[in-house]
Each structure stands twice: as structure tokens, then as C-alpha cells.
Design a protein around this motif. Structure first.
Motif, PDB file in Angstrom:
ATOM      1  N   GLN A  43      62.235  71.266  91.201  1.00 21.06           N
ATOM      2  CA  GLN A  43      62.403  72.543  90.366  1.00 21.06           C
ATOM      3  C   GLN A  43      62.850  72.223  88.930  1.00 21.06           C
ATOM      4  O   GLN A  43      62.805  72.989  88.104  1.00 21.06           O
ATOM      5  CB  GLN A  43      63.001  73.538  91.012  1.00 21.06           C
ATOM      6  N   VAL A  44      63.512  70.724  89.030  1.00 18.39           N
ATOM      7  CA  VAL A  44      63.987  70.767  87.699  1.00 18.39           C
ATOM      8  C   VAL A  44      62.537  70.055  86.471  1.00 18.39           C
ATOM      9  O   VAL A  44      61.727  69.639  87.044  1.00 18.39           O
ATOM     10  CB  VAL A  44      64.899  69.776  87.516  1.00 18.39           C
ATOM     11  N   THR A  45      62.471  71.311  85.560  1.00 20.81           N
ATOM     12  CA  THR A  45      61.349  70.970  84.540  1.00 20.81           C
ATOM     13  C   THR A  45      61.348  70.005  83.499  1.00 20.81           C
ATOM     14  O   THR A  45      60.397  70.160  82.449  1.00 20.81           O
ATOM     15  CB  THR A  45      60.355  71.475  84.671  1.00 20.81           C
ATOM     16  N   THR A  46      62.952  70.371  83.162  1.00 14.03           N
ATOM     17  CA  THR A  46      63.632  69.607  81.719  1.00 14.03           C
ATOM     18  C   THR A  46      64.767  69.721  81.700  1.00 14.03           C
ATOM     19  O   THR A  46      65.343  69.939  82.467  1.00 14.03           O
ATOM     20  CB  THR A  46      63.029  70.728  80.169  1.00 14.03           C
ATOM     21  N   GLY A 106      71.617  46.673  75.149  1.00 15.16           N
ATOM     22  CA  GLY A 106      70.906  46.995  76.084  1.00 15.16           C
ATOM     23  C   GLY A 106      71.238  48.471  75.882  1.00 15.16           C
ATOM     24  O   GLY A 106      71.715  48.444  77.318  1.00 15.16           O
ATOM     25  N   ILE A 107      69.696  49.624  76.966  1.00 13.59           N
ATOM     26  CA  ILE A 107      70.081  50.675  77.318  1.00 13.59           C
ATOM     27  C   ILE A 107      68.548  50.807  78.018  1.00 13.59           C
ATOM     28  O   ILE A 107      67.327  49.864  77.805  1.00 13.59           O
ATOM     29  CB  ILE A 107      69.895  51.707  76.426  1.00 13.59           C
ATOM     30  N   VAL A 108      68.876  50.935  79.746  1.00 12.96           N
ATOM     31  CA  VAL A 108      68.004  51.548  80.666  1.00 12.96           C
ATOM     32  C   VAL A 108      67.319  52.856  80.290  1.00 12.96           C
ATOM     33  O   VAL A 108      68.778  53.418  80.619  1.00 12.96           O
ATOM     34  CB  VAL A 108      68.221  50.523  81.816  1.00 12.96           C
ATOM     35  N   ILE A 109      66.850  53.993  80.381  1.00 18.03           N
ATOM     36  CA  ILE A 109      65.807  54.892  80.436  1.00 18.03           C
ATOM     37  C   ILE A 109      65.214  55.181  81.711  1.00 18.03           C
ATOM     38  O   ILE A 109      63.456  54.361  80.903  1.00 18.03           O
ATOM     39  CB  ILE A 109      65.775  54.994  79.130  1.00 18.03           C
ATOM     40  N   ARG A 110      65.736  56.009  82.556  1.00 14.55           N
ATOM     41  CA  ARG A 110      65.242  56.243  83.495  1.00 14.55           C
ATOM     42  C   ARG A 110      64.947  57.550  84.243  1.00 14.55           C
ATOM     43  O   ARG A 110      65.600  57.858  85.165  1.00 14.55           O
ATOM     44  CB  ARG A 110      65.253  54.919  84.633  1.00 14.55           C
ATOM     45  N   PRO A 111      63.978  58.834  83.303  1.00  9.18           N
ATOM     46  CA  PRO A 111      63.909  60.091  83.723  1.00  9.18           C
ATOM     47  C   PRO A 111      63.378  60.238  85.293  1.00  9.18           C
ATOM     48  O   PRO A 111      62.662  58.814  85.647  1.00  9.18           O
ATOM     49  CB  PRO A 111      63.232  60.320  83.062  1.00  9.18           C
ATOM     50  N   ARG A 112      64.127  60.971  86.544  1.00  8.98           N
ATOM     51  CA  ARG A 112      63.914  61.311  86.814  1.00  8.98           C
ATOM     52  C   ARG A 112      62.968  62.541  87.664  1.00  8.98           C
ATOM     53  O   ARG A 112      64.696  63.576  87.790  1.00  8.98           O
ATOM     54  CB  ARG A 112      64.596  60.887  88.235  1.00  8.98           C
ATOM     55  N   SER A 113      62.157  63.092  87.456  1.00  6.48           N
ATOM     56  CA  SER A 113      61.754  64.884  87.266  1.00  6.48           C
ATOM     57  C   SER A 113      61.169  64.652  88.998  1.00  6.48           C
ATOM     58  O   SER A 113      61.390  64.298  89.897  1.00  6.48           O
ATOM     59  CB  SER A 113      60.369  64.377  86.760  1.00  6.48           C
ATOM     60  N   GLY A 114      61.616  65.974  89.184  1.00  5.60           N
ATOM     61  CA  GLY A 114      61.582  66.096  90.766  1.00  5.60           C
ATOM     62  C   GLY A 114      62.026  68.048  90.687  1.00  5.60           C
ATOM     63  O   GLY A 114      62.797  68.131  90.210  1.00  5.60           O
ATOM     64  N   THR A 157      67.899  61.658  75.128  1.00  2.00           N
ATOM     65  CA  THR A 157      66.740  61.297  75.766  1.00  2.00           C
ATOM     66  C   THR A 157      66.055  62.628  75.939  1.00  2.00           C
ATOM     67  O   THR A 157      67.486  63.777  76.242  1.00  2.00           O
ATOM     68  CB  THR A 157      67.134  60.945  77.016  1.00  2.00           C
ATOM     69  N   HIS A 158      65.028  63.591  75.963  1.00  2.00           N
ATOM     70  CA  HIS A 158      64.790  64.925  76.410  1.00  2.00           C
ATOM     71  C   HIS A 158      63.734  64.845  77.143  1.00  2.00           C
ATOM     72  O   HIS A 158      62.088  64.078  76.758  1.00  2.00           O
ATOM     73  CB  HIS A 158      64.275  65.139  75.041  1.00  2.00           C
ATOM     74  N   TRP A 159      62.958  64.851  78.243  1.00  2.00           N
ATOM     75  CA  TRP A 159      61.746  65.323  78.665  1.00  2.00           C
ATOM     76  C   TRP A 159      61.358  66.485  79.076  1.00  2.00           C
ATOM     77  O   TRP A 159      62.775  67.492  80.222  1.00  2.00           O
ATOM     78  CB  TRP A 159      61.957  63.856  80.087  1.00  2.00           C
ATOM     79  N   ARG A 160      60.439  66.477  79.129  1.00  2.00           N
ATOM     80  CA  ARG A 160      59.691  67.720  80.389  1.00  2.00           C
ATOM     81  C   ARG A 160      58.279  67.568  81.176  1.00  2.00           C
ATOM     82  O   ARG A 160      57.487  67.448  80.581  1.00  2.00           O
ATOM     83  CB  ARG A 160      59.771  69.274  79.388  1.00  2.00           C
ATOM     84  N   GLN A 161      58.258  67.979  82.117  1.00  2.00           N
ATOM     85  CA  GLN A 161      57.328  68.113  82.487  1.00  2.00           C
ATOM     86  C   GLN A 161      56.528  69.115  82.643  1.00  2.00           C
ATOM     87  O   GLN A 161      56.574  70.555  82.179  1.00  2.00           O
ATOM     88  CB  GLN A 161      57.476  68.899  84.304  1.00  2.00           C
ATOM     89  N   ARG A 162      55.072  69.205  82.012  1.00  2.00           N
ATOM     90  CA  ARG A 162      54.396  69.986  81.925  1.00  2.00           C
ATOM     91  C   ARG A 162      52.993  69.894  82.524  1.00  2.00           C
ATOM     92  O   ARG A 162      52.633  69.030  83.139  1.00  2.00           O
ATOM     93  CB  ARG A 162      53.959  69.485  80.341  1.00  2.00           C
ATOM     94  N   THR A 163      52.196  71.189  82.653  1.00  2.00           N
ATOM     95  CA  THR A 163      51.242  70.922  83.854  1.00  2.00           C
ATOM     96  C   THR A 163      50.569  70.129  83.044  1.00  2.00           C
ATOM     97  O   THR A 163      49.563  69.518  82.025  1.00  2.00           O
ATOM     98  CB  THR A 163      50.218  72.328  83.148  1.00  2.00           C
TER      99      THR A 163
END
Length: 60
Positions: free
Chosen positions: A20-23, A10-18, A37-43
Motif C-alpha cells: 500500500q506504499v505509493t510514495t 559510489g551509491i546504489v539506489i534501488r527503490p522497492r515499491s509494493g 531519493t523520492h519516488w511515487r507510484q502513479r497510474t
């Protein structure tokens, strides 16, 4: 990513953006197969892509 149950069954995926990191991207080789996992913040939004091995579960 973290183990929600022993052995990464069982996996917990909890990205934390904030800041100056945008990806971010990560892959972990578990005994059941790769977890990624891969995440990115977009407008105006946040895009998250994740993949887990067969016969496992993920809480996102």
C-alpha cells in the motif's frame, strides 16, 4: 540507498515499491554531501527523482 563503494563514493539506489506504499522520500548526509531519493507510484507509471553529491557515482 546503500554504499556501492566505501564512504558512499559510489551509491546504489534501488527503490522497492509494493503493497500500500505509493510514495517514499529519504535523505542521507554522507561525507561528500546529501544523497536524496523520492519516488511515487502513479497510474500507469513510476516516477523516481534522485540527487547525489559531486564527485560521486550512482547506480539506479
Amino acid at each position: 540507498m546503500s554504499a556501492g563503494r566505501p564512504g558512499y563514493r559510489g551509491i546504489v539506489i534501488r527503490p522497492r515499491s509494493g503493497g500500500q506504499v505509493t510514495t517514499a522520500r529519504a535523505t542521507f548526509a554522507s561525507v561528500y554531501g546529501p544523497i536524496s531519493t523520492h519516488w511515487r507510484q502513479r497510474t500507469g507509471g513510476f516516477l523516481l527523482t534522485c540527487a547525489v553529491p559531486p564527485n560521486t557515482t550512482a547506480e539506479v
